[in-house]
Design an enzyme around this catalytic site. Structure first.
Site, mmCIF file in Angstrom:
data_model
loop_
_atom_site.group_PDB
_atom_site.id
_atom_site.type_symbol
_atom_site.label_atom_id
_atom_site.label_comp_id
_atom_site.label_asym_id
_atom_site.label_seq_id
_atom_site.Cartn_x
_atom_site.Cartn_y
_atom_site.Cartn_z
ATOM 1 C CE LYS A 24 -17.460 4.291 -29.913
ATOM 2 N NZ LYS A 24 -18.612 4.410 -30.587
ATOM 3 C CB SER A 50 -19.176 1.573 -33.242
ATOM 4 O OG SER A 50 -19.544 2.969 -32.718
ATOM 5 C CB SER A 68 -22.721 3.797 -32.535
ATOM 6 O OG SER A 68 -22.377 3.403 -33.943
#
Lengths: 507, 106
Positions: free
Chosen positions: A75, A150, A174
């Site tokens: 990420k 997210s 997330s």
């Protein structure tokens, strides 16, 4: 690799061990898949295939590092040495960390090969990966829908066969919610189990890094790689690594399951309720006992979370001012006029850099958090929210004397349409209602696929028995629905065992 | 103690202006009017917090009861000056460059 969800770390590791596959070919396959679908998915902020194949000819199978040679995605809020890490934010555009997050360093030490940095909601603030400065990520099962957020880029990358493993960060769901929206497994470890060193902070008392994979066993392997003591995170509970494989296949006939009652909730989609009821019926036949539970603080959690997290945002993001990193407006030169790209003084420099650098959701949360912490409002909002958090933690601690695992849906809805929830931020926040209590109470939780629902042009229509194994090129109109399991802090052994038992009979 | 919803502070334009100033945000940035509207609406929903009884409950300081562990206080080989400066757009020799905090008359 012949379809979505077919990349499994264990299976690939076995092929590497047998010599049936070389990492070079595996990484090339992933590269081809990225070339084929990335323009339609937008899962990656940048690709790092060149690094992934560096010195690949020297690779040799090493039984001490069974996943050596397997690709992964990181990420874009997790620092990677020498590779840009911008949190999908203009304010960090071009930032190249001089050091690696502990999680990334451990993945590399284990021999994993980084193939890209994944798209995300800016600074992890969002539930759809639409709040990215680099454009939204699309759901691989239906590109008109969101992948969740997210960590939507990470989930989409795994779901679309770009890599068998991606890491995400879970502040308020997330990792779990995008995993549910993309039909993957998403694990949020106990707060304090995995080092946050090198994770660009959103809300430090809530942030945890977790893996997104295609199987529960792969999630367990990934957790065993990244967990463990780390002197660089003072909030880490210094515990040795655990071996989850001692019990993961032992079934769950000794575990007491609590079922979060969602029948009353008119904000839960009927297809989600229907899917969840079927999941509950399965647990009834496999767990030691099953009982309905309710959490008195449940209706307060959303408000408390969206006070506490933005309060930490307003503090953590105060350092982004354009001086040490990222783009900035010019300094005023003597004799020249000040315009929107020039700062008159230091305060003007801060305001313009932050005004131009932060996107709408980040700006909103900074404002919300600043408000909650400001004089006159602190007691009514922030202090009260932290008391609600204490009450929730105490309530859940008591609950763990009666049950070992809590099951609930991961999300109140199946993946929703792009742009359908960005008009009203509060609507977007409601997507998090099942994933906040774990973050607030510091509990581990995992989302696994709990069912599939068919869609037509009007939207979601009916539940279907199973997914059709397909690759993105052979698109099928089916959407995943997530099932979430939660345990007491540091009980990941039970969590993974229960999830694996469910997965064994459902996937 | 429960609060009445009416006891929860009201959000006014002055409050919003103060928040923007405290947060070092740009009041002239695009979308600021929309943020004011959304913030008011969000906080209206969050008045639900006034309904919960929190008497005798301490606020959470840290979610884990275990003490914070600190590493040994020793000097490590950390970032070089060049590495620390590598990500800045504006620098002067070996320093970050930023607007003066003094007025011209100082």
């Amino acid at each position: 690799m012949d379809g979505l969800n077919d990349l499994k770390m264990e299976k690939l590791a076995d092929e590497l061990k047998r010599g049936a596959l070389h990492p070079r070919n595996l990484i090339q396959q992933c590269n081809k898949q990225v070339d084929r679908i990335e323009s339609a998915i937008n899962a990656l902020n940048r690709e790092t295939f060149d690094r992934a194949v560096a010195r690949i000819d020297e690779w040799q199978y090493d039984p001490a590092r069974p996943f050596s040679g397997i690709p992964y995605v990181q990420k874009d809020n997790i620092c990677t040495t020498g590779i840009a890490t911008d949190c999908s934010s203009m304010i960090l555009q071009g930032f190249v960390p001089p050091y690696a997050a502990t999680v990334d360093a451990r993945a590399l030490q284990a021999g994993f090969r980084l193939i890209g940095k994944s798209n995300m909601d800016e600074f992890s603030m969002g539930s759809s990966t639409e709040y990215s400065a680099w454009g939204p990520t699309m759901n691989p099962w239906d590109t008109g829908r969101v992948p969740g957020g997210s960590s939507g880029g990470s989930a989409a990358a795994v779901a679309s066969g770009m890599a068998p493993l991606a890491f995400g960060s879970d502040t308020g769901g997330s990792v779990r919610q995008p995993a549910a929206f993309c039909g993957c497994v998403g694990l949020r470890p106990t707060y304090g189990r995995v080092s946050r060193w090198g994770l660009i902070a959103f809300a430090s008392s809530l942030d945890q890094i977790g893996p997104i994979t295609n199987t529960v066993r792969d999630a367990a392997h990934a957790l065993m790689v990244i967990e463990g003591p780390d002197e660089f995170d003072s909030t880490l509970v210094q515990r040795p690594k655990e071996n989850y494989f001692e019990t993961i296949e032992n079934g769950m006939s000794d575990l007491r399951v609590g079922v979060l009652d969602v029948s009353f909730a008119d904000w839960v989609d009927t297809r989600v309720k229907e899917s969840f009821e079927k999941n509950v019926a399965w647990f009834d036949g496999h767990a030691k006992s099953l009982q309905e539970i309710s959490i008195k603080s449940f209706d307060m959690i959303l408000a408390a979370y969206y006070i506490i997290a933005p309060a930490e945002v307003s503090s953590n993001l105060a350092r982004f001012d354009g001086i040490q990193y990222g783009p900035s407006v010019d300094l005023k030169e003597e004799g020249k006029e000040v315009d929107e790209n020039t700062a008159a003084d230091l305060m003007d420099f801060y305001r313009k850099n932050r005004g131009q650098g932060f996107g709408p959701e980040v700006t909103r949360r900074i404002m919300l958090g600043t408000f909650a912490l400001s004089s006159g409002y602190y007691d009514a909002y922030y202090q009260r929210a932290q008391k609600v958090r204490s009450r929730l933690r105490a309530e859940m601690d008591k609950l763990w004397t009666d049950v070992d695992v809590i099951i609930s849906p991961t999300s109140p809805t199946p993946p929703f349409m792009l742009e359908s929830a960005t008009v009203d931020p509060y609507e977007m926040y409601q997507a998090d209602r099942f994933v906040l209590m774990q973050a607030m109470a510091g509990c581990p939780a995992i989302s696994v696929n709990g069912g599939w629902t068919e869609i037509d042009d009007d939207g979601v229509t009916k539940l279907v028995k199973s997914k059709r194994r397909n690759c993105f090129g052979k698109y099928t109109k089916r959407l995943p629905i997530g099932l979430q399991l939660t345990t007491a802090p540091f009980m990941e052994g039970n969590l993974l065992r229960a999830a694996r038992t469910f997965e064994r009979e459902h996937v | 103690m429960k609060l009445k919803e009416s006891d929860m502070p009201q959000i006014t334009d002055d409050v919003i202006a103060r928040v923007i100033e405290l947060a070092r945000l740009d009041p002239l940035a695009p979308g600021m009017a929309m943020h004011k509207h959304h913030l008011s609406r969000i906080l209206e929903h969050f008045k639900v917090l006034s309904k919960v009884t929190v008497e005798g409950i301490d606020p959470t300081i840290h979610i884990n009861p275990t003490p914070i562990s600190l590493r040994d206080d020793k000097v490590l080989n950390w970032l070089s000056q060049e590495e620390a400066l590598a990500n800045t757009r504006v620098r002067t020799d070996e320093f970050f460059r930023a607007p003066s905090i003094h007025d011209e008359g100082d």
